[in-house]
Design a protein around this motif. Structure first.
Motif, PDB file in Angstrom:
ATOM      1  N   PHE A  84      22.508 -20.403  -5.800  1.00  0.00           N
ATOM      2  CA  PHE A  84      22.504 -21.261  -6.977  1.00  0.00           C
ATOM      3  C   PHE A  84      22.569 -22.708  -6.490  1.00  0.00           C
ATOM      4  CE2 PHE A  84      24.657 -17.298  -7.870  1.00  0.00           C
ATOM      5  CZ  PHE A  84      24.058 -16.859  -9.044  1.00  0.00           C
ATOM      6  N   LEU A  85      21.551 -23.488  -6.775  1.00  0.00           N
ATOM      7  CA  LEU A  85      21.514 -24.904  -6.404  1.00  0.00           C
ATOM      8  C   LEU A  85      21.499 -25.740  -7.675  1.00  0.00           C
ATOM      9  CD1 LEU A  85      20.528 -23.518  -3.745  1.00  0.00           C
ATOM     10  CD2 LEU A  85      19.130 -25.527  -3.384  1.00  0.00           C
ATOM     11  N   VAL A  86      22.146 -26.875  -7.614  1.00  0.00           N
ATOM     12  CA  VAL A  86      22.227 -27.764  -8.770  1.00  0.00           C
ATOM     13  C   VAL A  86      21.034 -28.726  -8.815  1.00  0.00           C
ATOM     14  CG1 VAL A  86      23.630 -29.569  -9.845  1.00  0.00           C
ATOM     15  CG2 VAL A  86      24.733 -27.551  -8.886  1.00  0.00           C
ATOM     16  N   ARG A  87      20.499 -29.090  -7.645  1.00  0.00           N
ATOM     17  CA  ARG A  87      19.434 -30.095  -7.610  1.00  0.00           C
ATOM     18  C   ARG A  87      18.185 -29.550  -6.898  1.00  0.00           C
ATOM     19  NH1 ARG A  87      23.309 -34.650  -5.056  1.00  0.00           N
ATOM     20  NH2 ARG A  87      22.522 -33.539  -3.234  1.00  0.00           N
ATOM     21  N   ARG A  88      17.050 -29.684  -7.537  1.00  0.00           N
ATOM     22  CA  ARG A  88      15.781 -29.221  -6.973  1.00  0.00           C
ATOM     23  C   ARG A  88      15.472 -29.897  -5.631  1.00  0.00           C
ATOM     24  NH1 ARG A  88      11.668 -26.468  -8.996  1.00  0.00           N
ATOM     25  NH2 ARG A  88      12.483 -26.610 -11.120  1.00  0.00           N
ATOM     26  N   GLU A  89      15.824 -31.161  -5.490  1.00  0.00           N
ATOM     27  CA  GLU A  89      15.500 -31.894  -4.261  1.00  0.00           C
ATOM     28  C   GLU A  89      16.247 -31.367  -3.033  1.00  0.00           C
ATOM     29  OE1 GLU A  89      18.483 -34.599  -6.521  1.00  0.00           O
ATOM     30  OE2 GLU A  89      16.799 -33.302  -7.051  1.00  0.00           O
ATOM     31  N   ASP A  90      17.243 -30.511  -3.234  1.00  0.00           N
ATOM     32  CA  ASP A  90      17.988 -29.941  -2.111  1.00  0.00           C
ATOM     33  C   ASP A  90      17.341 -28.675  -1.547  1.00  0.00           C
ATOM     34  OD1 ASP A  90      19.996 -31.902  -2.095  1.00  0.00           O
ATOM     35  OD2 ASP A  90      21.121 -30.841  -3.667  1.00  0.00           O
ATOM     36  N   ILE A  91      16.289 -28.179  -2.175  1.00  0.00           N
ATOM     37  CA  ILE A  91      15.665 -26.929  -1.722  1.00  0.00           C
ATOM     38  C   ILE A  91      15.173 -27.027  -0.276  1.00  0.00           C
ATOM     39  CG2 ILE A  91      13.749 -25.314  -2.082  1.00  0.00           C
ATOM     40  CD1 ILE A  91      14.156 -25.726  -5.110  1.00  0.00           C
ATOM     41  N   PRO A  92      14.434 -28.071   0.138  1.00  0.00           N
ATOM     42  CA  PRO A  92      13.989 -28.110   1.546  1.00  0.00           C
ATOM     43  C   PRO A  92      15.153 -28.093   2.540  1.00  0.00           C
ATOM     44  CG  PRO A  92      12.740 -29.681   0.231  1.00  0.00           C
ATOM     45  CD  PRO A  92      13.866 -29.177  -0.646  1.00  0.00           C
ATOM     46  N   ALA A  93      16.202 -28.858   2.286  1.00  0.00           N
ATOM     47  CA  ALA A  93      17.364 -28.862   3.189  1.00  0.00           C
ATOM     48  C   ALA A  93      18.019 -27.484   3.197  1.00  0.00           C
ATOM     49  CB  ALA A  93      18.367 -29.927   2.766  1.00  0.00           C
ATOM     50  N   TYR A  94      18.099 -26.846   2.038  1.00  0.00           N
ATOM     51  CA  TYR A  94      18.705 -25.522   1.983  1.00  0.00           C
ATOM     52  C   TYR A  94      17.889 -24.521   2.797  1.00  0.00           C
ATOM     53  CZ  TYR A  94      20.472 -21.058   0.684  1.00  0.00           C
ATOM     54  OH  TYR A  94      20.978 -19.779   0.759  1.00  0.00           O
ATOM     55  N   ARG A  95      16.584 -24.590   2.693  1.00  0.00           N
ATOM     56  CA  ARG A  95      15.743 -23.662   3.465  1.00  0.00           C
ATOM     57  C   ARG A  95      16.003 -23.810   4.966  1.00  0.00           C
ATOM     58  NH1 ARG A  95      10.466 -24.177  -0.360  1.00  0.00           N
ATOM     59  NH2 ARG A  95      11.063 -22.501  -1.791  1.00  0.00           N
ATOM     60  N   GLU A  96      16.196 -25.027   5.428  1.00  0.00           N
ATOM     61  CA  GLU A  96      16.497 -25.257   6.850  1.00  0.00           C
ATOM     62  C   GLU A  96      17.846 -24.637   7.228  1.00  0.00           C
ATOM     63  OE1 GLU A  96      16.344 -29.358   7.985  1.00  0.00           O
ATOM     64  OE2 GLU A  96      14.373 -29.649   7.053  1.00  0.00           O
ATOM     65  N   VAL A  97      18.864 -24.905   6.425  1.00  0.00           N
ATOM     66  CA  VAL A  97      20.202 -24.384   6.713  1.00  0.00           C
ATOM     67  C   VAL A  97      20.199 -22.859   6.633  1.00  0.00           C
ATOM     68  CG1 VAL A  97      22.613 -24.331   5.934  1.00  0.00           C
ATOM     69  CG2 VAL A  97      21.354 -26.493   5.955  1.00  0.00           C
ATOM     70  N   ARG A  98      19.594 -22.321   5.595  1.00  0.00           N
ATOM     71  CA  ARG A  98      19.515 -20.868   5.423  1.00  0.00           C
ATOM     72  C   ARG A  98      18.818 -20.239   6.625  1.00  0.00           C
ATOM     73  NH1 ARG A  98      17.697 -16.557   1.189  1.00  0.00           N
ATOM     74  NH2 ARG A  98      16.195 -15.455   2.462  1.00  0.00           N
ATOM     75  N   GLY A  99      17.722 -20.839   7.078  1.00  0.00           N
ATOM     76  CA  GLY A  99      16.995 -20.312   8.221  1.00  0.00           C
ATOM     77  C   GLY A  99      17.848 -20.272   9.478  1.00  0.00           C
ATOM     78  N   ALA A 100      18.685 -21.286   9.662  1.00  0.00           N
ATOM     79  CA  ALA A 100      19.561 -21.325  10.830  1.00  0.00           C
ATOM     80  C   ALA A 100      20.602 -20.210  10.773  1.00  0.00           C
ATOM     81  CB  ALA A 100      20.248 -22.683  10.929  1.00  0.00           C
ATOM     82  N   TYR A 101      21.079 -19.880   9.597  1.00  0.00           N
ATOM     83  CA  TYR A 101      22.109 -18.854   9.453  1.00  0.00           C
ATOM     84  C   TYR A 101      21.526 -17.444   9.397  1.00  0.00           C
ATOM     85  CZ  TYR A 101      26.097 -21.933   8.957  1.00  0.00           C
ATOM     86  OH  TYR A 101      27.098 -22.833   9.208  1.00  0.00           O
ATOM     87  N   LEU A 102      20.397 -17.261   8.742  1.00  0.00           N
ATOM     88  CA  LEU A 102      19.824 -15.935   8.598  1.00  0.00           C
ATOM     89  C   LEU A 102      18.947 -15.541   9.773  1.00  0.00           C
ATOM     90  CD1 LEU A 102      20.885 -16.183   5.653  1.00  0.00           C
ATOM     91  CD2 LEU A 102      18.874 -14.911   4.986  1.00  0.00           C
ATOM     92  N   GLY A 103      18.389 -16.522  10.480  1.00  0.00           N
ATOM     93  CA  GLY A 103      17.511 -16.197  11.598  1.00  0.00           C
ATOM     94  C   GLY A 103      16.334 -15.368  11.126  1.00  0.00           C
ATOM     95  N   ALA A 104      16.094 -14.249  11.803  1.00  0.00           N
ATOM     96  CA  ALA A 104      14.959 -13.390  11.470  1.00  0.00           C
ATOM     97  C   ALA A 104      15.239 -12.450  10.303  1.00  0.00           C
ATOM     98  CB  ALA A 104      14.568 -12.577  12.701  1.00  0.00           C
TER      99      ALA A 104
END
Length: 135
Positions: A84-104
């Motif tokens: 759940f994100l409050v701001r649409r503009e945070d989606i790209p940053a979230y994708r980067e962080v999520r990718g670092a934590y989830l990996g493959a």
């Protein structure tokens, strides 16, 4: 045919492929322990909420990892993640962080934009479902 020991991710060929790093479906094997994580927000272990989105996202995911680890689970055991994100503009940053934590790992996933969370300073909340066959 032996008993499956892990979760089975799948993407049916009869629908469009996933639009990102997730899987359309995940089947949990019979006898698996299932763990549901309550929504985790961006506070750190001391209860401090940073002002910036990236730090909140990292804290929320670190909190999820800590809960999983406490129950003998890891990111490979996550079958569903809801963000759940409050701001649409945070989606790209979230994708980067999520990718670092989830990996493959590519669990089932839902990303929602919401008008707010319980505290107006909170910018993200993440909940997960994980499953693992004991043994």
């Amino acid at each position: 045919m032996g008993k499956r020991t892990g979760n089975r991710a799948f993407n049916p060929e009869t629908i469009a492929p996933p639009q990102g790093p997730y899987t359309h479906g995940v089947e949990i094997p019979e006898g698996a322990r299932i763990t549901f994580l309550s929504g985790q927000v961006g506070v750190d272990a001391n209860g401090t909420l940073p002002e910036d989105f990236r730090s909140q996202a990292e804290n929320a995911l670190a909190n999820c990892l800590a809960i999983l680890a406490h129950n003998g689970l890891g990111m490979a055991d996550v079958v569903k993640i809801t963000q759940f994100l409050v701001r649409r503009e945070d989606i790209p940053a979230y994708r980067e962080v999520r990718g670092a934590y989830l990996g493959a790992e590519k669990p089932g996933s839902t990303l929602l934009l919401v008008s707010g969370l319980v505290d107006p300073k909170m910018l993200i909340e993440i909940e997960m479902v994980a499953a693992k066959v004991p043994g």
